[in-house]
Design a protein around this motif. Structure first.
Motif, PDB file in Angstrom:
ATOM      1  N   GLN A 235       0.833  -1.208   0.000  1.00  0.00           N
ATOM      2  CA  GLN A 235       0.000   0.000   0.000  1.00  0.00           C
ATOM      3  C   GLN A 235       0.865   1.254   0.000  1.00  0.00           C
ATOM      4  OE1 GLN A 235      -2.603  -0.387   3.363  1.00  0.00           O
ATOM      5  NE2 GLN A 235      -3.994  -1.826   2.347  1.00  0.00           N
ATOM      6  N   GLU A 236       1.946   1.229   0.786  1.00  0.00           N
ATOM      7  CA  GLU A 236       2.821   2.397   0.856  1.00  0.00           C
ATOM      8  C   GLU A 236       3.550   2.611  -0.474  1.00  0.00           C
ATOM      9  OE1 GLU A 236       4.189   5.767   2.543  1.00  0.00           O
ATOM     10  OE2 GLU A 236       2.765   4.347   3.458  1.00  0.00           O
ATOM     11  N   LEU A 237       3.984   1.529  -1.089  1.00  0.00           N
ATOM     12  CA  LEU A 237       4.662   1.636  -2.377  1.00  0.00           C
ATOM     13  C   LEU A 237       3.717   2.151  -3.461  1.00  0.00           C
ATOM     14  CD1 LEU A 237       6.833  -1.625  -2.445  1.00  0.00           C
ATOM     15  CD2 LEU A 237       7.692   0.707  -2.502  1.00  0.00           C
ATOM     16  N   CYS A 238       2.498   1.639  -3.434  1.00  0.00           N
ATOM     17  CA  CYS A 238       1.543   2.000  -4.482  1.00  0.00           C
ATOM     18  C   CYS A 238       1.041   3.431  -4.351  1.00  0.00           C
ATOM     19  CB  CYS A 238       0.368   1.022  -4.492  1.00  0.00           C
ATOM     20  SG  CYS A 238       0.821  -0.630  -5.080  1.00  0.00           S
ATOM     21  N   LYS A 239       1.304   4.072  -3.209  1.00  0.00           N
ATOM     22  CA  LYS A 239       0.966   5.491  -3.082  1.00  0.00           C
ATOM     23  C   LYS A 239       1.901   6.359  -3.918  1.00  0.00           C
ATOM     24  CE  LYS A 239      -0.824   5.222   1.658  1.00  0.00           C
ATOM     25  NZ  LYS A 239      -0.578   5.647   3.070  1.00  0.00           N
ATOM     26  N   ARG A 240       3.073   5.784  -4.241  1.00  0.00           N
ATOM     27  CA  ARG A 240       4.069   6.542  -4.991  1.00  0.00           C
ATOM     28  C   ARG A 240       3.779   6.469  -6.491  1.00  0.00           C
ATOM     29  NH1 ARG A 240       8.285   8.393  -1.442  1.00  0.00           N
ATOM     30  NH2 ARG A 240       7.618   7.689   0.626  1.00  0.00           N
ATOM     31  N   PRO A 241       3.794   7.603  -7.184  1.00  0.00           N
ATOM     32  CA  PRO A 241       3.557   7.579  -8.637  1.00  0.00           C
ATOM     33  C   PRO A 241       4.573   6.705  -9.358  1.00  0.00           C
ATOM     34  CG  PRO A 241       3.503   9.831  -7.788  1.00  0.00           C
ATOM     35  CD  PRO A 241       3.985   8.956  -6.665  1.00  0.00           C
ATOM     36  N   GLY A 242       4.093   5.864 -10.236  1.00  0.00           N
ATOM     37  CA  GLY A 242       4.966   4.995 -11.008  1.00  0.00           C
ATOM     38  C   GLY A 242       5.187   3.635 -10.402  1.00  0.00           C
ATOM     39  N   LEU A 243       5.026   3.516  -9.091  1.00  0.00           N
ATOM     40  CA  LEU A 243       5.242   2.223  -8.438  1.00  0.00           C
ATOM     41  C   LEU A 243       3.979   1.378  -8.384  1.00  0.00           C
ATOM     42  CD1 LEU A 243       7.559   3.225  -5.449  1.00  0.00           C
ATOM     43  CD2 LEU A 243       8.191   2.059  -7.559  1.00  0.00           C
ATOM     44  N   ASN A 244       2.830   2.004  -8.615  1.00  0.00           N
ATOM     45  CA  ASN A 244       1.569   1.252  -8.583  1.00  0.00           C
ATOM     46  C   ASN A 244       1.296   0.631  -9.951  1.00  0.00           C
ATOM     47  OD1 ASN A 244       1.237   3.698  -9.805  1.00  0.00           O
ATOM     48  ND2 ASN A 244      -0.764   4.139  -8.891  1.00  0.00           N
ATOM     49  N   LYS A 245       2.239  -0.198 -10.398  1.00  0.00           N
ATOM     50  CA  LYS A 245       2.132  -0.788 -11.724  1.00  0.00           C
ATOM     51  C   LYS A 245       1.500  -2.162 -11.646  1.00  0.00           C
ATOM     52  CE  LYS A 245       7.052  -1.778 -11.182  1.00  0.00           C
ATOM     53  NZ  LYS A 245       8.389  -1.538 -11.728  1.00  0.00           N
ATOM     54  N   CYS A 246       0.975  -2.582 -12.786  1.00  0.00           N
ATOM     55  CA  CYS A 246       0.314  -3.884 -12.863  1.00  0.00           C
ATOM     56  C   CYS A 246       1.352  -5.000 -12.726  1.00  0.00           C
ATOM     57  CB  CYS A 246      -0.418  -3.999 -14.205  1.00  0.00           C
ATOM     58  SG  CYS A 246      -1.301  -5.548 -14.410  1.00  0.00           S
ATOM     59  N   GLY A 247       0.965  -6.090 -12.094  1.00  0.00           N
ATOM     60  CA  GLY A 247       1.858  -7.224 -11.948  1.00  0.00           C
ATOM     61  C   GLY A 247       2.896  -7.034 -10.862  1.00  0.00           C
ATOM     62  N   PHE A 248       2.628  -6.161  -9.894  1.00  0.00           N
ATOM     63  CA  PHE A 248       3.572  -5.921  -8.800  1.00  0.00           C
ATOM     64  C   PHE A 248       3.779  -7.210  -8.010  1.00  0.00           C
ATOM     65  CE2 PHE A 248       4.808  -4.694  -4.554  1.00  0.00           C
ATOM     66  CZ  PHE A 248       5.766  -3.714  -4.784  1.00  0.00           C
ATOM     67  N   ASP A 249       5.031  -7.522  -7.711  1.00  0.00           N
ATOM     68  CA  ASP A 249       5.350  -8.781  -7.033  1.00  0.00           C
ATOM     69  C   ASP A 249       6.363  -8.520  -5.936  1.00  0.00           C
ATOM     70  OD1 ASP A 249       5.321 -11.492  -6.481  1.00  0.00           O
ATOM     71  OD2 ASP A 249       6.912 -11.941  -7.932  1.00  0.00           O
ATOM     72  N   MET A 250       6.170  -9.184  -4.789  1.00  0.00           N
ATOM     73  CA  MET A 250       7.120  -9.083  -3.691  1.00  0.00           C
ATOM     74  C   MET A 250       7.257 -10.461  -3.028  1.00  0.00           C
ATOM     75  SD  MET A 250       7.207  -6.615  -0.327  1.00  0.00           S
ATOM     76  CE  MET A 250       7.307  -5.140  -1.302  1.00  0.00           C
ATOM     77  N   PRO A 251       8.200 -11.283  -3.512  1.00  0.00           N
ATOM     78  CA  PRO A 251       8.390 -12.610  -2.917  1.00  0.00           C
ATOM     79  C   PRO A 251       8.836 -12.510  -1.457  1.00  0.00           C
ATOM     80  CG  PRO A 251       9.472 -12.441  -5.060  1.00  0.00           C
ATOM     81  CD  PRO A 251       9.076 -11.053  -4.662  1.00  0.00           C
ATOM     82  N   THR A 252       8.448 -13.489  -0.670  1.00  0.00           N
ATOM     83  CA  THR A 252       8.882 -13.575   0.724  1.00  0.00           C
ATOM     84  C   THR A 252      10.117 -14.465   0.789  1.00  0.00           C
ATOM     85  OG1 THR A 252       7.380 -15.432   1.096  1.00  0.00           O
ATOM     86  CG2 THR A 252       6.563 -13.245   1.624  1.00  0.00           C
ATOM     87  N   ILE A 253      11.183 -13.954   1.394  1.00  0.00           N
ATOM     88  CA  ILE A 253      12.426 -14.716   1.449  1.00  0.00           C
ATOM     89  C   ILE A 253      13.000 -14.692   2.861  1.00  0.00           C
ATOM     90  CG2 ILE A 253      12.939 -14.136  -0.974  1.00  0.00           C
ATOM     91  CD1 ILE A 253      15.074 -12.182   0.059  1.00  0.00           C
ATOM     92  N   TYR A 254      13.827 -15.661   3.150  1.00  0.00           N
ATOM     93  CA  TYR A 254      14.606 -15.676   4.385  1.00  0.00           C
ATOM     94  C   TYR A 254      15.753 -16.658   4.198  1.00  0.00           C
ATOM     95  CZ  TYR A 254      11.808 -19.878   5.393  1.00  0.00           C
ATOM     96  OH  TYR A 254      11.176 -21.098   5.331  1.00  0.00           O
ATOM     97  N   ILE A 255      16.775 -16.512   5.029  1.00  0.00           N
ATOM     98  CA  ILE A 255      17.943 -17.371   4.922  1.00  0.00           C
ATOM     99  C   ILE A 255      17.612 -18.721   5.560  1.00  0.00           C
ATOM    100  CG2 ILE A 255      20.388 -17.627   5.452  1.00  0.00           C
ATOM    101  CD1 ILE A 255      19.651 -15.269   3.596  1.00  0.00           C
TER     102      ILE A 255
END
Length: 450
Positions: A235-255
């Motif tokens: 939500q915070e990223l998508c408030k920024r112009p240009g970052l609210n693009k279609c197909g936004f992906d954020m995989p969850t990772i850990y060591i």
């Protein structure tokens, strides 16, 4: 010996045996075609007053995010060596380049800029050189031999003072790097405004380089907690112009930690696949650029030779005109003076000097001018001779001006350009075709290649 140690030993043994991966060999060979001191494309381009940069033999991957987001831990996991310090404090205060090499070594700022000349503009950033270093590892794990990681300072909001303009430095590196991995951790600083501001600016021109990850996902609590954190970040990223693009992906990772199993889905391999995909694209881009540069150099050599031919022809015409004007400057006044002299002296003198036949012929050509001289008043002859002197001077000046020629190539220079042109067409062109075939053979069968 554990499975991880065995895997690393096998990878390093393969490297020591000389079995260089195809992609690594292609990038190395392309770099060599450009950078050879005498026969390289850069040397030829410099001779033609052109500027070419040799392609890099590795891709550059920058990791950025708030402090303690797991950037250094990811690098250690990727190369399977504890080369970067990790912890909850702000350990990374400067920029660290992590690359593979022949032996374990640490380089200071000056040595780093000597190793990476395309990063030399960092010297203009006040204070950065003192906080710049390189760590060289012998690891050959995954695709590390084709990757240079750039570990950036952990970003925080508030009154945190950095010894240099960290925002500007990261933005400049984001322009130059091939890939930018942005790590958001689920604890505390996940919504660091400084990080979001830099990401937004990089996205304006290089959005295709950006890839986002929720790091330390196993520390976010249960599945519902992870989803809530993800929602907040997105939500915070998508408030920024240009970052609210279609197909936004954020995989969850850990060591991964075998001593601390987690039920959280770990997509850390997605980051590895992103790096591999960038390497693949870089190989294709390098080969395509090699083809375009070969064509550009061939056309430039052809144009230089044609221009030189035109200069040679122009110089020849200038010399002919110069000779004509020069002769005119010398002969015309003499011719006019002879005609005046011929009309003012007795024919017997000329017969005695030249013979009757020659004097008669000369008289036939000079008689019109002799008649003209006889019609002029005596007091005008001085002015006429002065005018003749001025005309002679003008003709001689024109002759001197026409004799000015343009500089042309020597035989040695022409031979060099012709040999380089043949080399680029035949040797480099054939090498580029062979490298492309070697690259494609990794993916398709020989029967699919024409």
């Amino acid at each position: 010996m554990s499975g991880k140690v065995k895997a690393r030993a096998a990878a390093n043994a393969e490297a020591m045996s000389g079995a260089v991966p195809v992609t690594e060999r292609i990038l190395r060979d392309c770099h060599s075609l450009y950078s050879e001191p005498d026969t390289g494309l850069v040397a030829l381009a410099s001779h033609l007053q052109l500027s070419l940069l040799p392609p890099r033999k590795k891709i550059t991957v920058m990791l950025m995010g708030n402090h303690s987001a797991g950037k250094s831990s990811f690098i250690n996991w990727y190369i399977e060596e504890h080369i970067q310090r990790t912890g909850v404090a702000i350990e990374t205060q400067g920029f660290t380049f992590i690359t593979s090499g022949r032996k374990r070594e640490s380089l200071t700022g000056d040595a780093t800029l000597h190793l990476y000349p395309h990063f030399k503009p960092l010297q203009s950033f006040q204070g950065v050189s003192e906080y710049l270093c390189t760590e060289i590892s012998t690891s050959r794990q995954k695709k590390f031999s084709l990757v240079t990681f750039v570990d950036t300072p952990g970003l925080v909001d508030g009154d945190m003072k950095y010894p240099f303009d960290v925002d500007r430095a990261i933005l400049w590196l984001g322009e130059l790097c091939d890939l930018v991995l942005v790590f958001f951790d689920p604890m505390g600083q996940a919504l660091c405004k400084r990080t979001l501001n830099i990401v937004e600016k990089i996205n304006e021109h290089h959005g295709d380089k950006l890839h986002f990850y929720l790091s330390k996902a196993d520390e976010a609590g249960g599945e519902s907690d992870r989803q809530r954190v993800l929602m907040q970040i997105v939500q915070e990223l998508c408030k920024r112009p240009g970052l609210n693009k279609c197909g936004f992906d954020m995989p969850t990772i850990y060591i991964p930690n075998p001593n601390k199993p987690s039920r959280c889905v770990n997509q850390i391999e997605e980051a590895c696949k992103t790096i591999e995909k960038t390497i693949t694209q870089t190989v294709q881009t390098t080969l395509n650029t090699l083809g375009r540069d070969c064509q550009k150099l061939t056309e430039s050599v052809e144009a230089a030779l044609l221009e030189d031919n035109e200069k040679v022809r122009g110089n020849r015409r200038s010399r002919v005109r110069g000779c004509l004007f020069g002769l005119g400057g010398f002969l015309l006044p003499l011719f006019l003076f002879a005609s005046a002299l011929f009309g003012s002296t007795s024919p017997e003198l000329w017969n005695a000097l030249l013979g009757e036949a020659a004097a008669e012929t000369l008289g036939m050509y000079l008689s019109p001018l002799s008649t003209l001289w006889s019609l002029l008043p005596g007091d005008c002859l001085g002015y006429v001779f002065l005018a003749l002197l001025v005309l002679s001077a003008l003709l001689l000046l024109l002759a001197r001006s026409c004799f000015r020629t343009r500089e042309t190539l020597s035989k040695k220079q022409r031979r060099y350009l012709q040999e380089r042109q043949e080399y680029v067409r035949e040797v480099v062109g054939h090498k580029k075709k062979q490298l492309y075939e070697d690259y494609l053979k990794q993916s398709v069968g020989e029967h699919d290649m024409s």
